[in-house]
Motif scaffolding. Structure first.
Motif, PDB file in Angstrom:
ATOM      1  N   MET A 158      41.276  47.864  58.715  1.00 32.01           N
ATOM      2  CA  MET A 158      40.663  49.068  58.170  1.00 32.01           C
ATOM      3  C   MET A 158      40.902  49.109  56.654  1.00 32.01           C
ATOM      4  N   PRO A 159      39.838  49.183  55.866  1.00 29.37           N
ATOM      5  CA  PRO A 159      40.008  49.183  54.411  1.00 29.37           C
ATOM      6  C   PRO A 159      40.599  50.506  53.909  1.00 29.37           C
ATOM      7  N   ILE A 160      41.200  50.459  52.749  1.00 25.45           N
ATOM      8  CA  ILE A 160      41.677  51.668  52.082  1.00 25.45           C
ATOM      9  C   ILE A 160      40.463  52.330  51.454  1.00 25.45           C
ATOM     10  N   SER A 161      40.245  53.598  51.756  1.00 28.51           N
ATOM     11  CA  SER A 161      39.131  54.350  51.193  1.00 28.51           C
ATOM     12  C   SER A 161      39.649  55.173  50.022  1.00 28.51           C
ATOM     13  N   LEU A 162      39.077  54.961  48.855  1.00 32.54           N
ATOM     14  CA  LEU A 162      39.573  55.594  47.630  1.00 32.54           C
ATOM     15  C   LEU A 162      38.691  56.748  47.180  1.00 32.54           C
ATOM     16  N   GLN A 163      39.300  57.629  46.411  1.00 32.60           N
ATOM     17  CA  GLN A 163      38.596  58.700  45.717  1.00 32.60           C
ATOM     18  C   GLN A 163      38.575  58.350  44.228  1.00 32.60           C
ATOM     19  N   LYS A 164      37.670  58.991  43.499  1.00 32.43           N
ATOM     20  CA  LYS A 164      37.564  58.765  42.059  1.00 32.43           C
ATOM     21  C   LYS A 164      38.927  58.934  41.395  1.00 32.43           C
ATOM     22  N   GLY A 165      39.306  57.953  40.564  1.00 37.68           N
ATOM     23  CA  GLY A 165      40.550  58.003  39.816  1.00 37.68           C
ATOM     24  C   GLY A 165      41.739  57.387  40.528  1.00 37.68           C
TER      25      GLY A 165
ATOM     26  N   VAL B 218      19.799  58.216  43.320  1.00 36.79           N
ATOM     27  CA  VAL B 218      20.498  57.191  44.099  1.00 36.79           C
ATOM     28  C   VAL B 218      21.550  57.873  44.968  1.00 36.79           C
ATOM     29  N   ASN B 219      21.698  57.398  46.204  1.00 36.99           N
ATOM     30  CA  ASN B 219      22.779  57.921  47.041  1.00 36.99           C
ATOM     31  C   ASN B 219      23.442  56.784  47.790  1.00 36.99           C
ATOM     32  N   ASN B 220      24.528  57.117  48.473  1.00 33.34           N
ATOM     33  CA  ASN B 220      25.294  56.139  49.262  1.00 33.34           C
ATOM     34  C   ASN B 220      25.777  54.951  48.434  1.00 33.34           C
ATOM     35  N   ALA B 221      26.039  55.152  47.144  1.00 36.09           N
ATOM     36  CA  ALA B 221      26.515  54.056  46.294  1.00 36.09           C
ATOM     37  C   ALA B 221      27.992  53.799  46.575  1.00 36.09           C
ATOM     38  N   TYR B 222      28.362  52.519  46.587  1.00 32.75           N
ATOM     39  CA  TYR B 222      29.745  52.154  46.867  1.00 32.75           C
ATOM     40  C   TYR B 222      30.097  50.841  46.198  1.00 32.75           C
ATOM     41  N   ILE B 223      31.398  50.611  46.117  1.00 36.84           N
ATOM     42  CA  ILE B 223      31.945  49.304  45.750  1.00 36.84           C
ATOM     43  C   ILE B 223      32.992  48.981  46.815  1.00 36.84           C
ATOM     44  N   ARG B 224      33.043  47.727  47.207  1.00 34.82           N
ATOM     45  CA  ARG B 224      34.061  47.318  48.164  1.00 34.82           C
ATOM     46  C   ARG B 224      34.652  46.004  47.705  1.00 34.82           C
ATOM     47  N   ILE B 225      35.932  45.818  48.000  1.00 31.55           N
ATOM     48  CA  ILE B 225      36.646  44.591  47.669  1.00 31.55           C
ATOM     49  C   ILE B 225      36.979  43.897  48.982  1.00 31.55           C
ATOM     50  N   VAL B 226      36.565  42.639  49.087  1.00 27.48           N
ATOM     51  CA  VAL B 226      36.758  41.862  50.309  1.00 27.48           C
ATOM     52  C   VAL B 226      37.611  40.641  49.980  1.00 27.48           C
ATOM     53  N   ASP B 227      38.601  40.361  50.813  1.00 17.88           N
ATOM     54  CA  ASP B 227      39.354  39.109  50.718  1.00 17.88           C
ATOM     55  C   ASP B 227      38.406  38.018  51.206  1.00 17.88           C
ATOM     56  N   GLU B 228      37.955  37.182  50.289  1.00 14.28           N
ATOM     57  CA  GLU B 228      36.942  36.191  50.628  1.00 14.28           C
ATOM     58  C   GLU B 228      37.454  35.143  51.622  1.00 14.28           C
ATOM     59  N   THR B 229      38.742  34.861  51.582  1.00  6.75           N
ATOM     60  CA  THR B 229      39.319  33.857  52.471  1.00  6.75           C
ATOM     61  C   THR B 229      39.295  34.311  53.931  1.00  6.75           C
ATOM     62  N   THR B 230      39.611  35.588  54.171  1.00  9.34           N
ATOM     63  CA  THR B 230      39.674  36.101  55.548  1.00  9.34           C
ATOM     64  C   THR B 230      38.465  36.955  55.916  1.00  9.34           C
ATOM     65  N   ASP B 231      37.587  37.235  54.955  1.00  6.79           N
ATOM     66  CA  ASP B 231      36.423  38.112  55.145  1.00  6.79           C
ATOM     67  C   ASP B 231      36.855  39.514  55.591  1.00  6.79           C
ATOM     68  N   THR B 232      37.998  39.963  55.081  1.00  3.68           N
ATOM     69  CA  THR B 232      38.532  41.279  55.415  1.00  3.68           C
ATOM     70  C   THR B 232      38.260  42.247  54.275  1.00  3.68           C
ATOM     71  N   GLU B 233      37.631  43.379  54.591  1.00  2.94           N
ATOM     72  CA  GLU B 233      37.406  44.400  53.577  1.00  2.94           C
ATOM     73  C   GLU B 233      38.726  45.100  53.305  1.00  2.94           C
ATOM     74  N   LEU B 234      39.164  45.075  52.036  1.00  2.00           N
ATOM     75  CA  LEU B 234      40.452  45.640  51.647  1.00  2.00           C
ATOM     76  C   LEU B 234      40.329  47.064  51.129  1.00  2.00           C
ATOM     77  N   ILE B 235      39.309  47.289  50.300  1.00  2.00           N
ATOM     78  CA  ILE B 235      39.156  48.561  49.603  1.00  2.00           C
ATOM     79  C   ILE B 235      37.686  48.957  49.621  1.00  2.00           C
ATOM     80  N   ARG B 236      37.450  50.255  49.739  1.00  2.00           N
ATOM     81  CA  ARG B 236      36.092  50.785  49.632  1.00  2.00           C
ATOM     82  C   ARG B 236      36.150  52.085  48.836  1.00  2.00           C
ATOM     83  N   TYR B 237      35.233  52.230  47.899  1.00  5.00           N
ATOM     84  CA  TYR B 237      35.123  53.448  47.112  1.00  5.00           C
ATOM     85  C   TYR B 237      33.672  53.891  47.157  1.00  5.00           C
TER      86      TYR B 237
END
Length: 192
Positions: free
Chosen positions: A1-8, A124-143
């Motif tokens: 489960m990725p960490i879901s962040l808020q602005k800042g 525009v809506n539903n905009a996001y950025i996500r960080i994925v560990d490319e080696t394991t294909d695991t989503e780490l962070i989502r904002y």
């Protein structure tokens, strides 16, 4: 489960995961109901920034300069319409190859020809950025950016930065008027 962040919010990337080296930065968005006669072409970019907060022209990675000379950052190509599910554009980063003079990599999204097409991030809506560990294909962070924008034509979505030898992620979500030119000026590049 990725960490879901808020602005800042800021979160460690490598401190708890020292083997993390290759990440995939996925950026996505949807367009609200829009009937202006033009496609909505959003463009992801990355600025490799030094200690002075500025980038050199060769440190600006975007649809016309897809790969940094160090090989550390590579844009995976321009999506001209943003249609479909999942990431609309992706940027790969190899943390181990980032030059020592680079302290952060800022990830941005701009609207191509926004003034001419009368488009802005209020459409525009539903905009996001996500960080994925490319080696394991695991989503780490989502904002998820939320709906905080109206007339802006460029957004600094987030950045990775080095702090005490470790890489961290900062959820920024800061909008600009003036599109790509405004972002370039913000990072010290005279013309984009």
């Amino acid at each position: 489960m990725p960490i879901s962040l808020q602005k800042g919010q800021k979160v460690d990337l490598t401190k708890g995961n020292p083997s993390l080296s290759k990440i995939l930065v996925g950026l996505g968005w949807d367009v609200n109901q829009y009937d202006g006669g033009f496609d909505f072409d959003l463009d992801a970019s990355a600025f490799l920034v030094g200690a002075d907060g500025k980038a050199q022209p060769q440190d600006f990675i975007f649809y016309s300069n897809l790969k940094h000379t160090s090989g550390a950052v590579e844009h995976m190509g321009d999506n001209l319409t943003g249609e479909g599910e999942g990431d609309d554009e992706q940027i790969k980063v190899d943390l181990s190859l980032i030059p020592s003079n680079i302290e952060k990599v800022a990830f941005t999204v701009t609207i191509y020809d926004a003034d001419k097409r009368k488009q802005n991030f209020g459409q525009v809506n539903n905009a996001y950025i996500r960080i994925v560990d490319e080696t394991t294909d695991t989503e780490l962070i989502r904002y998820d950016l939320g709906e905080d924008f109206s007339i802006e034509t460029a957004v600094v979505v987030g950045e990775i930065y080095k702090h005490n030898g470790e890489w961290k992620f900062n959820a920024i979500g800061s909008g600009f008027q003036g599109g790509l030119a405004a972002l370039c000026a913000n990072y010290g590049i005279e013309t984009c």
